[in-house]
Design an enzyme around this catalytic site. Structure first.
Site, mmCIF file in Angstrom:
data_model
loop_
_atom_site.group_PDB
_atom_site.id
_atom_site.type_symbol
_atom_site.label_atom_id
_atom_site.label_comp_id
_atom_site.label_asym_id
_atom_site.label_seq_id
_atom_site.Cartn_x
_atom_site.Cartn_y
_atom_site.Cartn_z
ATOM 1 N N ARG A 110 -6.811 5.675 -7.293
ATOM 2 C CA ARG A 110 -8.249 5.380 -7.287
ATOM 3 C C ARG A 110 -8.610 4.229 -8.201
ATOM 4 O O ARG A 110 -9.653 3.605 -8.046
ATOM 5 C CB ARG A 110 -9.046 6.653 -7.585
ATOM 6 C CG ARG A 110 -8.923 7.657 -6.439
ATOM 7 C CD ARG A 110 -9.469 9.009 -6.809
ATOM 8 N NE ARG A 110 -8.751 9.691 -7.853
ATOM 9 C CZ ARG A 110 -7.590 10.341 -7.709
ATOM 10 N NH1 ARG A 110 -7.038 10.411 -6.497
ATOM 11 N NH2 ARG A 110 -7.004 10.923 -8.722
ATOM 12 N N GLU A 150 -1.696 15.326 -16.204
ATOM 13 C CA GLU A 150 -2.355 16.631 -16.397
ATOM 14 C C GLU A 150 -1.664 17.660 -15.498
ATOM 15 O O GLU A 150 -1.553 18.821 -15.840
ATOM 16 C CB GLU A 150 -3.852 16.530 -16.051
ATOM 17 C CG GLU A 150 -4.643 17.762 -16.442
ATOM 18 C CD GLU A 150 -6.079 17.735 -15.947
ATOM 19 O OE1 GLU A 150 -6.506 16.732 -15.368
ATOM 20 O OE2 GLU A 150 -6.760 18.761 -16.128
HETATM 21 P P1 AMP Z 1 -4.034 11.723 -17.469
HETATM 22 O O1 AMP Z 1 -2.754 10.962 -17.464
HETATM 23 O O2 AMP Z 1 -3.856 13.164 -17.829
HETATM 24 O O3 AMP Z 1 -5.081 11.021 -18.298
HETATM 25 O O4 AMP Z 1 -4.564 11.757 -15.971
HETATM 26 C C1 AMP Z 1 -5.244 10.680 -15.399
HETATM 27 C C2 AMP Z 1 -4.785 10.373 -14.010
HETATM 28 O O5 AMP Z 1 -4.657 11.541 -13.220
HETATM 29 C C3 AMP Z 1 -5.795 9.467 -13.308
HETATM 30 O O6 AMP Z 1 -5.076 8.538 -12.495
HETATM 31 C C4 AMP Z 1 -6.620 10.440 -12.476
HETATM 32 O O7 AMP Z 1 -6.939 9.875 -11.223
HETATM 33 C C5 AMP Z 1 -5.743 11.671 -12.316
HETATM 34 N N1 AMP Z 1 -6.441 12.899 -12.698
HETATM 35 C C6 AMP Z 1 -6.109 13.713 -13.739
HETATM 36 N N2 AMP Z 1 -6.915 14.773 -13.805
HETATM 37 C C7 AMP Z 1 -7.808 14.627 -12.805
HETATM 38 C C8 AMP Z 1 -8.948 15.409 -12.379
HETATM 39 N N3 AMP Z 1 -9.293 16.526 -12.993
HETATM 40 N N4 AMP Z 1 -9.650 14.937 -11.316
HETATM 41 C C9 AMP Z 1 -9.291 13.786 -10.692
HETATM 42 N N5 AMP Z 1 -8.244 13.029 -11.053
HETATM 43 C C10 AMP Z 1 -7.499 13.434 -12.096
#
Ligand code: AMP
Length: 182
Positions: A65, A102
């Site tokens: 995205r 995550e």
């Molecule tokens: P992080 O590495 O944990 O900061 O996760 C960020 C990445 O995972 C981004 O590319 C987001 O698009 C996706 N992402 C993580 N958690 C979510 C969520 N709750 N909703 C949508 N996208 C998420």
């Protein structure tokens, strides 16, 4: 720029999906926002206002995205667009960094020639959402290895409770249009 009324409109167009892509995750779905013609345009226009005097050479968007927001913003700024992609998706020579999501573990790659050998290229990192910050930190490591100067990491949504905003904020300036919980 991003006044409360506009932030509320953006917030209302982000759909929450429970237990996607797996149990326990509340997924923030931006598709209702990006298919809203005036709201999406206004989001990009406002981000343009924030960055237009920063001589950005490249907007770097994180799969997937981050491509949507990043490419539109690159066009608005008259900058190049660079994709950071999951392992094996880029066709040319790449460098790779492993990172923690995550919901899972993955690797990110960037083309070795992505910054067209511009010395100290001025880049803006863009993604839709920051949660733990692992994805953004891995992307910043890729940019470091290409000797880019990252002016800011920019997100539409910051999930404050997962700590990524602080972690990434120790490395670069961080901006998130919306922060949850509000
Ligand atoms: P992080 O590495 O944990 O900061 O996760 C960020 C990445 O995972 C981004 O590319 C987001 O698009 C996706 N992402 C993580 N958690 C979510 C969520 N709750 N909703 C949508 N996208 C998420």
């Amino acid at each position: 720029m991003f006044n409360q009324k506009f932030k509320t409109q953006l917030h209302e167009c982000i759909r929450e999906i429970e237990d996607y892509p797996k149990a326990g995750i509340l997924f923030r779905d931006i598709t209702p926002l990006i298919n809203h013609p005036t709201l999406f345009a206004k989001l990009i226009d406002n981000l343009k206002l924030r960055y237009q005097h920063h001589s950005i050479d490249f907007v770097v968007g994180i799969e997937a995205r981050g491509f949507i927001l990043g490419a539109a913003l690159a066009y608005a700024l008259g900058a190049g667009f660079v994709p950071v992609r999951k392992k094996g998706k880029l066709p040319f020579k790449t460098i790779r960094v492993d990172y923690q999501l995550e919901y899972g573990v993955d690797s990110l790659e960037i083309h070795t020639d992505a910054l067209r050998e511009i010395k100290d290229a001025r880049v803006l990192l863009v993604d839709d959402l920051i949660a733990t910050g692992g994805t953004a930190l891995a992307s910043l490591e890729l940019l470091d290895r290409l000797q880019a100067k990252c002016l800011e990491a920019c997100f539409l949504i910051g999930l404050r409770e997962l700590g990524g905003l602080e972690k990434v904020g120790e490395k670069v300036n961080v901006f998130s249009v919306l922060e949850y919980p509000c």
